[in-house]
Design a protein around this motif. Structure first.
Motif, short mmCIF file in Angstrom:
data_model
loop_
_atom_site.label_atom_id
_atom_site.label_comp_id
_atom_site.label_asym_id
_atom_site.label_seq_id
_atom_site.Cartn_x
_atom_site.Cartn_y
_atom_site.Cartn_z
N PHE A 118 -11.58 9.08 -15.17
CA PHE A 118 -10.40 8.24 -15.43
C PHE A 118 -9.75 8.62 -16.76
O PHE A 118 -10.41 9.13 -17.65
CB PHE A 118 -10.82 6.77 -15.47
CG PHE A 118 -11.45 6.33 -14.18
CD1 PHE A 118 -10.67 5.99 -13.09
CD2 PHE A 118 -12.83 6.28 -14.06
CE1 PHE A 118 -11.25 5.59 -11.89
CE2 PHE A 118 -13.42 5.89 -12.87
CZ PHE A 118 -12.62 5.54 -11.78
N LYS A 119 -8.46 8.30 -16.84
CA LYS A 119 -7.72 8.58 -18.08
C LYS A 119 -7.66 7.30 -18.92
O LYS A 119 -7.46 6.21 -18.40
CB LYS A 119 -6.29 9.02 -17.74
CG LYS A 119 -6.23 10.30 -16.92
CD LYS A 119 -5.69 11.44 -17.78
CE LYS A 119 -5.52 12.72 -17.00
NZ LYS A 119 -6.77 13.44 -16.72
N LYS A 120 -7.80 7.50 -20.22
CA LYS A 120 -7.84 6.35 -21.14
C LYS A 120 -6.58 5.48 -21.01
O LYS A 120 -6.67 4.26 -20.95
CB LYS A 120 -7.98 6.86 -22.57
CG LYS A 120 -8.20 5.78 -23.60
CD LYS A 120 -8.38 6.36 -24.99
CE LYS A 120 -8.72 5.28 -26.00
NZ LYS A 120 -8.86 5.80 -27.36
N GLU A 121 -5.43 6.12 -20.96
CA GLU A 121 -4.18 5.36 -20.92
C GLU A 121 -3.91 4.73 -19.56
O GLU A 121 -3.23 3.74 -19.46
CB GLU A 121 -2.99 6.25 -21.30
CG GLU A 121 -2.96 6.69 -22.76
CD GLU A 121 -2.77 5.52 -23.73
OE1 GLU A 121 -2.13 4.53 -23.35
OE2 GLU A 121 -3.29 5.61 -24.86
N GLU A 122 -4.46 5.35 -18.51
CA GLU A 122 -4.14 4.87 -17.16
C GLU A 122 -5.08 3.79 -16.66
O GLU A 122 -4.67 2.88 -15.97
CB GLU A 122 -4.19 6.05 -16.17
CG GLU A 122 -3.01 6.99 -16.33
CD GLU A 122 -3.21 8.28 -15.55
OE1 GLU A 122 -4.14 8.38 -14.72
OE2 GLU A 122 -2.41 9.21 -15.80
#
Ligand code: 87F
Length: 631
Positions: free
Chosen positions: A141-145
């Motif tokens: 997963f992406k931190k911002e998403e």
């Protein structure tokens, strides 16, 4: 099976190759194929055992072993998923504590598929093949998403946490425990300089002692865990497990303190506590058992107690800013948010920009004389008068590690500030054309060790250099040193920083071996500074000022903390909590603290012009308060 394995190993080497790796790629693959051919000849009839250690269906690269324990060949994660079922290996562990929703997402999340043109290795050389590959090392997963899943994934894949089959309890793996030890070493030294002594009191509290100071337990009662049985028999009286040790220690304070010469009494303990939380557990941030230090002190005068409250708060600031490179705001808690058993509570508040939430980072309380009254902690002063002591208590927990992970981590993994990184430098050989730079690596390790730099070599021959780069990046090691034959020739090494983006200037530099100790020391200091500055800049952008409700709500919904003039009334804070809960979509906001300082302004409370109105009630404002959603 072996053909499969050779194919997998070969492809993974290419996939993990960085620019530098590729320079040496072909030779590396040749070595691998040779290795495979040998192992095939020796072990062709034996069943290969595969083991999965990663949850979420992600299999970790691991050297496969023969039943006799010999290493055979390396297998990289996801590629072996099919092989696992064939070999009948254990199923990936169940995610014990991640929310159901997270578990589902983790199961379904499409892994990043990459199409790679792979050049056939070995002597045959030029044959081109198109293959789909998955790295498995990068985070899902992406931190911002998707911050929540990014964090749960990161603490596990970064080897900080292992899940456990009691909800809300986590295993602190050596990688995170070492960070706790760094914090502990620093804080312990500092409090000893102040004359505070370490001690240890029991884990259990009698019901009588626990409920003696009513205010103190009132709101917390549902979180207290009780032991009611031993074996099959019911205990005569249930015994509580300490959620904090005021009530464990203060009956003993009453015994130890007789006259003014027994004061001040200043003790601290490093221990675990249990609070049976019902809110959603999050590793480090909210767990049912956690580690902390709790300091408990008694003084003859309020002035002495006040002074210590602030001295300890300053130490907490230093732990966060100087060790963890996390900026914090010092302040005092509102009447609602303070520790109910005490007189006032000071706090250091951190902030997570990605979620727009504040987090109480540590607290230092002046307890006044409440506990002294209940537990009869009295002393005879120099005039022979019997008086009550003034008390403080203060605590810092393993939550600090979670805050650091949330603030600095990125899409590649953890980013550890050098002062707390268990390993500050990892040294990786980059073999080429049969030249193995392992000896040079060991020399560099030795050189750095002599200078007290925490350094480790990674000479494992079953992983490619590229894989190792990703692995140590995931674990957040501040610096990596790469050594290849060309570096040996030039008497230099390549140093790569974890805190800078891939293409950032200065991320990677060649350093002469002769200057290494000095230069590495400087780079580590610079990184430590840079991480704090970067976090401070980001955090500063997240503080808004509001003088009315609309601006306040807008800022809050824009993931900001809000500094607002406030009338300092309990009912108004309760009202703000209720309104923010119903009007916004991120939950209730509350006061984080009344800050003592704001950015470069050390006396924020003095800058409240006459006639300023409370942003929420319109009544005359008494102080600035920092509001926000929080953990
Ligand atoms: C949960 C259950 C029972 C917090 C609790 O902050 C009691 C309590 O007293 C409780 N949760 N607290 C407040 C702890 C106050 C204080 N104790 C020493 C600290 C720092 C260290």
């Amino acid at each position: 099976m072996h053909l499969w394995l050779a194919y997998i190993t070969f492809n993974m080497d290419i996939l993990f190759a960085t620019r530098r790796d590729l320079e040496f790629g072909i030779a590396f693959v040749q070595v691998r194929l040779c290795f495979w051919l040998c192992s095939r000849a020796v072990h062709s009839s034996q069943q290969v055992l595969l083991r999965s250690h990663q949850r979420f269906g992600v299999l970790k690269e691991e050297a496969m072993s023969e039943p006799n324990g010999d290493k055979v060949v390396s297998v990289h994660d996801l590629d072996v998923a099919e092989e696992v079922s064939i070999a009948g290996a254990e199923a990936p562990l169940k995610d014990l504590d991640a929310p159901e929703e997270t578990k589902e997402k983790l199961k379904k999340a499409p892994r990043e598929k990459k199409k790679e043109i792979v050049h056939g290795g070995g002597a045959a050389g030029a044959k081109k093949k198109e293959v789909k590959k998955e790295s498995g090392l990068g985070l899902t997963f992406k931190k911002e998403e998707n911050f929540g899943d990014w964090y749960s994934d990161l603490v596990v894949r970064g080897e900080m946490i292992e899940y456990y089959d009691v909800s809300g309890c986590y295993i602190l793996r050596p990688w995170s425990y070492a960070i706790w030890e760094s914090i502990k070493d620093f804080f312990d030294k500092e409090i000893k300089k102040m004359g505070i002594e370490n001690t240890y009191f029991p884990l259990f509290v009698s019901e009588k002692a626990l409920t003696k100071e009513k205010n103190h337990v009132e709101g917390f009662a549902p979180e207290v865990a009780w032991v009611t049985k031993s074996g099959d028999s019911q205990l005569e009286e249930p015994i509580a497990i300490r959620p904090t040790s005021e009530t464990v220690m203060y009956p003993i304070f009453a015994k130890w303190i007789r006259g003014h010469r027994d004061l001040p009494l200043r003790i601290n303990q490093w221990c675990n506590v249990v609070r049976w939380e019902f809110k959603h557990p999050t590793p480090f941030i909210r767990s049912r058992e956690f580690l902390w230090q709790e300091g408990h002190t008694a003084f003859a005068t309020k002035e002495e107690a006040d002074k210590e409250v602030h001295a300890i708060l300053e130490l907490y600031r230093r732990v966060y800013e100087e060790l963890l490179a996390v900026p914090v705001i010092k302040g005092v808690k509102s009447e609602i948010e303070k520790f109910a058993g005490g007189l006032y509570t000071t706090t250091v508040e951190a902030f997570i920009p990605t979620t727009g939430r504040g987090v109480q980072a540590a607290t230092s309380h002046c307890l006044g004389q409440n506990f002294a009254k209940m537990f009869e902690i009295m002393f005879e002063d120099d005039k022979g008068e019997r008086k009550m002591v003034w008390q403080n208590s203060w605590g810092l927990t393993t939550r600090s590690i979670g805050v650091m992970v949330m603030v600095h981590g990125d899409d590649k993994g953890l980013v550890l500030p050098p002062r707390v990184a268990p390993i500050q430098v990892v040294v990786i050989p980059v073999p080429f054309k049969g030249i193995d730079p392992s000896d040079e690596c060991l020399k560099v390790v030795h050189q750095l060790q002599q200078a007290d730099i925490r350094v480790k070599e990674d000479l494992r021959d079953n992983y490619s250099p590229g894989w190792k780069y990703s692995h140590w990046e995931l674990k957040g090691v501040p610096l990596r040193i790469e050594i290849g034959p060309r570096d040996i020739e030039k008497k230099q090494v390549r140093v790569v920083r974890r805190d800078l983006e891939d293409k950032a200037e200065g991320r990677s530099q060649d350093i002469p071996v002769a200057d290494l100790v000095e230069r590495i020391g400087k780079i580590l200091d610079e990184m430590q500074k840079h991480l704090l500055e970067k976090a401070r800049e980001e955090r500063s952008l997240c503080i808004a000022t509001a003088y009315n409700w609309d601006d306040f709500m807008a800022a809050l919904n824009n993931k900001k903390m809000v500094l607002a003039p406030w009338c300092d009334e309990v009912e108004v804070e309760e009202n703000v909590k209720a309104r923010t809960k119903s009007e916004g979509d991120g939950g209730a906001a509350k006061t984080l603290c009344m800050p003592f300082e704001h950015d470069t302004l050390p006396v924020v409370q003095e800058f409240l012009p006459e006639g300023t109105k409370c942003f929420a009630s319109g009544k005359p404002a008494k102080r600035w308060a920092l509001w926000g959603r929080s953990y």
